[in-house]
Every structure is written in C-alpha cells, then in structure tokens.
Design an enzyme around this catalytic site. Structure first.
Site, PDB file in Angstrom:
ATOM      1  N   PRO A 103      -3.250 -44.460  25.232  1.00 53.72           N
ATOM      2  CA  PRO A 103      -2.467 -45.561  25.805  1.00 53.72           C
ATOM      3  C   PRO A 103      -1.221 -45.049  26.521  1.00 53.72           C
ATOM      4  O   PRO A 103      -0.691 -43.994  26.161  1.00 53.72           O
ATOM      5  CB  PRO A 103      -2.073 -46.390  24.575  1.00 53.72           C
ATOM      6  CG  PRO A 103      -2.113 -45.448  23.432  1.00 53.72           C
ATOM      7  CD  PRO A 103      -3.170 -44.431  23.759  1.00 53.72           C
ATOM      8  N   ASP A 104      -0.751 -45.810  27.514  1.00 58.01           N
ATOM      9  CA  ASP A 104       0.539 -45.450  28.115  1.00 58.01           C
ATOM     10  C   ASP A 104       1.652 -45.997  27.220  1.00 58.01           C
ATOM     11  O   ASP A 104       1.402 -46.395  26.069  1.00 58.01           O
ATOM     12  CB  ASP A 104       0.624 -45.925  29.573  1.00 58.01           C
ATOM     13  CG  ASP A 104       0.647 -47.436  29.713  1.00 58.01           C
ATOM     14  OD1 ASP A 104       0.706 -48.147  28.676  1.00 58.01           O
ATOM     15  OD2 ASP A 104       0.613 -47.930  30.854  1.00 58.01           O
ATOM     16  N   PHE A 105       2.860 -46.029  27.724  1.00 54.05           N
ATOM     17  CA  PHE A 105       3.990 -46.461  26.887  1.00 54.05           C
ATOM     18  C   PHE A 105       4.324 -47.933  27.085  1.00 54.05           C
ATOM     19  O   PHE A 105       4.631 -48.640  26.138  1.00 54.05           O
ATOM     20  CB  PHE A 105       5.236 -45.609  27.202  1.00 54.05           C
ATOM     21  CG  PHE A 105       5.088 -44.198  26.718  1.00 54.05           C
ATOM     22  CD1 PHE A 105       5.483 -43.843  25.440  1.00 54.05           C
ATOM     23  CD2 PHE A 105       4.523 -43.228  27.529  1.00 54.05           C
ATOM     24  CE1 PHE A 105       5.319 -42.551  24.975  1.00 54.05           C
ATOM     25  CE2 PHE A 105       4.360 -41.929  27.087  1.00 54.05           C
ATOM     26  CZ  PHE A 105       4.761 -41.581  25.803  1.00 54.05           C
ATOM     27  N   ARG A 106       4.275 -48.391  28.337  1.00 49.54           N
ATOM     28  CA  ARG A 106       4.912 -49.675  28.623  1.00 49.54           C
ATOM     29  C   ARG A 106       3.971 -50.787  29.050  1.00 49.54           C
ATOM     30  O   ARG A 106       4.438 -51.894  29.341  1.00 49.54           O
ATOM     31  CB  ARG A 106       5.999 -49.473  29.694  1.00 49.54           C
ATOM     32  CG  ARG A 106       7.138 -48.634  29.194  1.00 49.54           C
ATOM     33  CD  ARG A 106       8.233 -48.370  30.198  1.00 49.54           C
ATOM     34  NE  ARG A 106       9.263 -47.547  29.568  1.00 49.54           N
ATOM     35  CZ  ARG A 106       9.155 -46.238  29.361  1.00 49.54           C
ATOM     36  NH1 ARG A 106       8.096 -45.569  29.780  1.00 49.54           N
ATOM     37  NH2 ARG A 106      10.115 -45.575  28.748  1.00 49.54           N
ATOM     38  N   ASN A 177       3.643 -36.195  30.520  1.00 48.73           N
ATOM     39  CA  ASN A 177       2.725 -36.375  29.393  1.00 48.73           C
ATOM     40  C   ASN A 177       2.822 -35.229  28.395  1.00 48.73           C
ATOM     41  O   ASN A 177       3.007 -34.073  28.765  1.00 48.73           O
ATOM     42  CB  ASN A 177       1.289 -36.525  29.908  1.00 48.73           C
ATOM     43  CG  ASN A 177       1.146 -37.754  30.774  1.00 48.73           C
ATOM     44  OD1 ASN A 177       1.992 -38.643  30.718  1.00 48.73           O
ATOM     45  ND2 ASN A 177       0.106 -37.825  31.580  1.00 48.73           N
ATOM     46  N   ASP A 179       0.312 -34.843  26.151  1.00 53.47           N
ATOM     47  CA  ASP A 179      -1.039 -34.762  25.588  1.00 53.47           C
ATOM     48  C   ASP A 179      -1.742 -33.440  25.864  1.00 53.47           C
ATOM     49  O   ASP A 179      -2.829 -33.177  25.336  1.00 53.47           O
ATOM     50  CB  ASP A 179      -1.901 -35.936  26.084  1.00 53.47           C
ATOM     51  CG  ASP A 179      -1.934 -36.046  27.597  1.00 53.47           C
ATOM     52  OD1 ASP A 179      -1.848 -35.012  28.291  1.00 53.47           O
ATOM     53  OD2 ASP A 179      -2.062 -37.182  28.107  1.00 53.47           O
ATOM     54  N   HIS A 196       8.481 -33.283  29.637  1.00 54.74           N
ATOM     55  CA  HIS A 196       8.913 -33.860  28.364  1.00 54.74           C
ATOM     56  C   HIS A 196       8.398 -33.058  27.170  1.00 54.74           C
ATOM     57  O   HIS A 196       8.261 -33.579  26.075  1.00 54.74           O
ATOM     58  CB  HIS A 196       8.494 -35.334  28.285  1.00 54.74           C
ATOM     59  CG  HIS A 196       9.237 -36.199  29.267  1.00 54.74           C
ATOM     60  ND1 HIS A 196       8.935 -37.526  29.492  1.00 54.74           N
ATOM     61  CD2 HIS A 196      10.285 -35.925  30.088  1.00 54.74           C
ATOM     62  CE1 HIS A 196       9.763 -38.014  30.407  1.00 54.74           C
ATOM     63  NE2 HIS A 196      10.580 -37.061  30.795  1.00 54.74           N
ATOM     64  N   CYS A 228      14.070 -25.712   8.907  1.00 50.17           N
ATOM     65  CA  CYS A 228      14.515 -24.523   9.638  1.00 50.17           C
ATOM     66  C   CYS A 228      14.905 -23.411   8.662  1.00 50.17           C
ATOM     67  O   CYS A 228      15.674 -23.642   7.718  1.00 50.17           O
ATOM     68  CB  CYS A 228      15.711 -24.898  10.521  1.00 50.17           C
ATOM     69  SG  CYS A 228      16.409 -23.500  11.396  1.00 50.17           S
ATOM     70  N   GLY A 267       0.426 -42.805  38.073  1.00 50.96           N
ATOM     71  CA  GLY A 267       0.414 -43.338  36.720  1.00 50.96           C
ATOM     72  C   GLY A 267       1.722 -43.245  35.968  1.00 50.96           C
ATOM     73  O   GLY A 267       1.733 -42.919  34.788  1.00 50.96           O
TER      74      GLY A 267
HETATM   75  P1  OAD Z   1       4.712 -45.793  31.318  1.00 55.39           P
HETATM   76  O1  OAD Z   1       3.884 -46.405  30.269  1.00 55.39           O
HETATM   77  O2  OAD Z   1       6.124 -46.182  31.400  1.00 55.39           O
HETATM   78  O3  OAD Z   1       4.067 -46.093  32.743  1.00 55.39           O
HETATM   79  C1  OAD Z   1       2.718 -45.893  33.009  1.00 55.39           C
HETATM   80  C2  OAD Z   1       2.400 -46.461  34.386  1.00 55.39           C
HETATM   81  O4  OAD Z   1       1.051 -46.178  34.651  1.00 55.39           O
HETATM   82  C3  OAD Z   1       2.585 -47.960  34.486  1.00 55.39           C
HETATM   83  O5  OAD Z   1       3.163 -48.297  35.732  1.00 55.39           O
HETATM   84  C4  OAD Z   1       1.170 -48.501  34.385  1.00 55.39           C
HETATM   85  O6  OAD Z   1       0.988 -49.701  35.103  1.00 55.39           O
HETATM   86  C5  OAD Z   1       0.391 -47.379  35.032  1.00 55.39           C
HETATM   87  N1  OAD Z   1      -0.992 -47.281  34.547  1.00 55.39           N
HETATM   88  C6  OAD Z   1      -1.422 -47.195  33.279  1.00 55.39           C
HETATM   89  N2  OAD Z   1      -2.760 -47.098  33.231  1.00 55.39           N
HETATM   90  C7  OAD Z   1      -3.190 -47.144  34.514  1.00 55.39           C
HETATM   91  C8  OAD Z   1      -4.475 -47.091  35.129  1.00 55.39           C
HETATM   92  N3  OAD Z   1      -5.599 -46.979  34.427  1.00 55.39           N
HETATM   93  N4  OAD Z   1      -4.526 -47.175  36.457  1.00 55.39           N
HETATM   94  C9  OAD Z   1      -3.406 -47.297  37.218  1.00 55.39           C
HETATM   95  N5  OAD Z   1      -2.179 -47.322  36.680  1.00 55.39           N
HETATM   96  C10 OAD Z   1      -2.055 -47.254  35.356  1.00 55.39           C
HETATM   97  O7  OAD Z   1       4.527 -44.217  31.170  1.00 55.39           O
HETATM   98  P2  OAD Z   1       5.426 -43.062  31.830  1.00 55.39           P
HETATM   99  O8  OAD Z   1       5.967 -43.475  33.152  1.00 55.39           O
HETATM  100  O9  OAD Z   1       4.656 -41.824  31.756  1.00 55.39           O
HETATM  101  O10 OAD Z   1       8.970 -40.268  27.194  1.00 55.39           O
HETATM  102  O11 OAD Z   1       6.629 -42.999  30.789  1.00 55.39           O
HETATM  103  C11 OAD Z   1       7.667 -42.062  30.977  1.00 55.39           C
HETATM  104  C12 OAD Z   1       8.247 -41.644  29.662  1.00 55.39           C
HETATM  105  O12 OAD Z   1       8.643 -42.790  28.918  1.00 55.39           O
HETATM  106  C13 OAD Z   1       7.278 -40.946  28.755  1.00 55.39           C
HETATM  107  O13 OAD Z   1       7.142 -39.582  29.035  1.00 55.39           O
HETATM  108  C14 OAD Z   1       7.872 -41.171  27.397  1.00 55.39           C
HETATM  109  C15 OAD Z   1       8.351 -42.583  27.531  1.00 55.39           C
HETATM  110  O14 OAD Z   1       9.479 -42.907  26.796  1.00 55.39           O
HETATM  111  C16 OAD Z   1       9.088 -39.687  25.990  1.00 55.39           C
HETATM  112  O15 OAD Z   1       8.393 -39.969  25.065  1.00 55.39           O
HETATM  113  C17 OAD Z   1      10.130 -38.670  25.862  1.00 55.39           C
END
Ligand code: OAD
Length: 400
Positions: A103-106, A177, A179, A196, A228, A267
């Site tokens: 899963p993504d984050f947001r 990422n 991962d 990150h 540590c 993404g």
């Molecule tokens: P986000 O979850 O903030 O954003 C992911 C983006 O990808 C969103 O705009 C989604 O709409 C898009 N997306 C997801 N799945 C998709 C798909 N199948 N096709 C097209 N678009 C898709 O994730 P990041 O921007 O990577 O930091 O988040 C940045 C950082 O915020 C992460 O590295 C993490 C988080 O806090 C840490 O954990 C330190």
C-alpha cells in the site's frame, strides 16, 4: 551505516508540510485523520503554488489540464526515440509499489496512514517520528515486523526503470520507497538513491553507531529491543524518520538534477520535503513527465509549465503504454522473466501473514502491510552485468 561521521547538511532533514497536527497529542480516530488530510491540502498548495491557481476536483480548469496533458506521453516518447534524453532522472514514490501489493501512504482507505489504529499512536505519522520513537519505539517496532523485506516482488514499473538503465539512459533514480524493490529488480547501487533509507543497515538512533542489520532484525522480529553497544540507546533500521537527516547519497541530486534532460515523476504525492522540491531543480526547458493517479506538486498549477507533461491514471497501465510507444515492452517482459527466474529462489516466506490477513479484511489490497524484499535477494538481484547492459543497450536505444 555510521552516520555520526556525517555532519548534518542544511536542507536535508525530513520534514512534513508546515501545518502539522502531529504536535496535537491525544488519540486519533477517523475524525482526527479526516482533519489531518484536509488540513494538509492547503499546505501542499502553498508549497509550490498559490491557492488561486491550483487544481482540485472542483476546479473549472481540471478538465482543461487533463486534456492538455493528452499526448504528453507520446511527446516524451518521441523525444526519447529521437535520442534527446540521455540523462533521465526518475523520482519515485509509493505508487510505484502498489502494483506489487504494497500500500502507499496517503490513499484514503488503503494507505498505510489510514490503517494504523492497532499501533495505538496519537497521530499516524508518529510512527515515523524520531522524537516519538526515542520516547516509545514499540509502535514502530511492531510495524517494522510487517515492513521488513519479505514477500513482495518488483513489478513492471520497477523493470521499466531498470530498462532505462539497460538502455544507457538512466542518470539516477531517486526513490522514497523503503521496500528495496528497485534493488531487487536489478537496478545497481550506483544508479539508485534510497532517499528515505532502507532496512539494509541499522544504527543507534542517538549516536548513530552502526549495528549489524541482521541482529537488529532478529531482535525486532522476536519482540526485543536492539540496544546500542556504545551508548545503550535504542537501535533502529536506517529508515529516515521525520526529524532525521537524509542519507549522504541524497545530495547527489545537486549534481544530477542540473544535468538531467528528462525528469520522470512516478507514484508520489510530493508532500514530503526535502524530496518534493527536487522536481523544481531541473533546468526550466527540461521536460518533466508526471505519471500518477492524480496531479501533484507543481502539476496542480494551471497552466502547466511549457515542458511539463502528465499522464493520469493507473501507473502500471500508463508505464506499459509508454513502454509500447518506446518499443521496449518485449525487452521489459523478457528482462522480468529472466530476473524473476534468477531471484525467485532467494524468496523466503513472509512471517507476516497474520498481519496481512487482518489488513485485507479492512479492504486493503493483498499484502496490504508494507512488506519488503530481503537483503540477500537484493544482493543477488543487483549483481550481474550492469555495465555490459548499459553499453550494449545504449546502442539498442538508438534503434527504438
Ligand atoms: P503517498 O502515499 O503520499 O503518495 C502516493 C501517490 O501515488 C499518490 O498520489 C497516489 O495517488 C499515487 N498512486 C498510488 N497508487 C497508484 C497507482 N496504482 N497508479 C497511479 N498512482 C498511484 O506516497 P509517497 O509520495 O511515496 O516517508 O510518500 C512520501 C513519503 O511519505 C514516504 O516516503 C513516507 C511517507 O511519510 C517516510 O516514511 C519517511
């Protein structure tokens, strides 16, 4: 990695948008999360555009921008085929790995930040906040058991990026990422910036004394706290937390972005600094291509910058179309077949099936807890004849 020898670099600390609900203590629930999401929106606009001209769902300009982006993919493909793009920089986020079941984050509902209730934290991003961790590492360690490299495989998008390298066109990929799937698909270390951090190394969160990553993992998996050996503070994997400095390698961006002749942004919501602002550091005539489900960062601005293109929709589907236009699809499929055959035996079964099941029951995609590829697999996968690949493929890109 012992980061104690690396002085903090100005502007290199992981930060969230200016307005934060993080500092508000107390339990968060659905209402709190909703407030967080909506409260963040204006900040994002302020980050790179004025409130007046930003694109949102109700904007009368939304359809105009979408249609102006039509043909963007083909235009960029043409530039690549004409040999105009030989220093491609890719900026990647969690949307690259959703096709691998992570899963993504947001994304509302399925994103990691919407599924953290069980960790009993005051606000979602506390789980990656260094001060919170310092006070109570347990929530992160519980999540880390699910985050550790394990059962997910690189997808077509990762291999597309590898193909850019294979064709001799990739200057660098900057990924947020953790991962490890870029490494696992065979993108070599020198082409990859894990901005990150990653689980591949571990260190004390206080004095940064290096700690064996394997032992840290073993402790965390057994519900023990790695300590540590130098100062007795808590050790954590080298994932960059909010409030921490980004790895030194991130600062290659100061050389790379001015050199780039094509920037592909994939993404990511471009919400987290300093990473988000990287996209504004290419020279102004340089084409920037956004491949994402929705417009983000400077691509929300109307009109788009002259050299900006975006293709909105499912990322894997878009990247497949892009690869078709470039004539790379067969090569990518072949690369995937050969690489997966090579590295599949290194897979271990994930110990996290219970977590995964519980998240699936909340409606998230399969393998919804972020799960990562293991270090042994990464090493195996990233070894190989990359130099030869680059050289031989540089010529093959001419003919596409
Ligand atoms: P986000 O979850 O903030 O954003 C992911 C983006 O990808 C969103 O705009 C989604 O709409 C898009 N997306 C997801 N799945 C998709 C798909 N199948 N096709 C097209 N678009 C898709 O994730 P990041 O921007 O990577 O930091 O988040 C940045 C950082 O915020 C992460 O590295 C993490 C988080 O806090 C840490 O954990 C330190």
């Amino acid at each position: 990695m012992n980061r104690s020898s690396q002085p903090p670099v100005p502007g290199g600390r992981l930060t969230e948008p200016a307005e934060r609900l993080d500092s508000v203590p107390g339990p968060y629930g659905k209402q709190r999360r909703k407030q967080t999401d909506s409260a963040l929106a204006p900040d994002l606009s302020q980050m790179s555009m004025s409130g007046q001209d930003t694109l949102n769902n109700s904007s009368p300009f939304a359809s105009a921008v979408k249609s102006s982006s039509r043909g963007g993919l083909a235009s960029v493909a043409r530039l690549v085929k004409l040999g105009r793009c030989k220093n491609v920089v890719v900026v990647a986020g969690a949307g690259v790995s959703t096709a691998s079941g992570i899963p993504d984050f947001r994304t509302p509902g399925t994103g990691l930040y919407a599924n953290l209730e069980k960790y009993n934290i005051p606000y979602p991003k506390a789980i990656f906040n260094i001060d919170y961790f310092s006070n109570d590492p347990q929530p992160f360690f519980s999540l880390a058991k699910a985050l550790y490299p394990g059962s997910h495989r690189p997808n077509y998008i990762h291999y597309f990026i590898r193909m850019l390298h294979h064709k001799g066109l990739l200057l660098r990929v900057y990924t947020q990422n953790i991962d490890g799937l870029e490494k696992l698909c065979g993108i070599p270390d020198d082409k990859l910036v894990e901005a990150h951090g990653s689980f591949a190394t571990a260190a004390c969160h206080l004095c940064y004394t290096a700690y064996p990553a394997k032992e840290a993992k073993q402790a965390i998996m057994n519900d023990k706290v790695p300590i540590c050996t130098f100062c007795a503070a808590t050790v954590k994997p080298d994932i960059v937390f909010f409030g921490e400095d980004l790895p030194q390698k991130y600062f290659l961006n100061t050389q790379d972005f001015p050199k780039a002749d094509l920037l592909i942004i994939m993404g990511t919501s471009l919400q987290i600094e300093p990473f988000a602002s990287l996209v504004n550091t290419v020279r102004s005539p340089v084409p920037r291509l956004l491949l994402n489900r929705n417009a983000v960062g400077p691509f929300k601005k109307v009109p788009l910058r002259r050299a900006d293109h975006m293709e909105l929709g499912d990322l894997e589907e878009t990247v497949r179309r892009f690869a078709e236009m470039l004539g790379w699809n067969d090569d990518i499929e072949e690369l995937m077949r050969s690489q997966e055959t090579l590295s599949l035996p290194t897979l271990i079964s994930s110990p996290l099936s219970v977590d995964q099941t519980s998240c699936q029951s909340r409606g998230a995609p399969a393998g919804t807890e972020t799960s990562r590829s293991r270090a042994g697999g990464q090493r195996g996968a990233s070894s190989g004849s990359e130099e030869t690949d680059s050289k031989s493929s540089a010529s093959s890109s001419q003919s596409t």
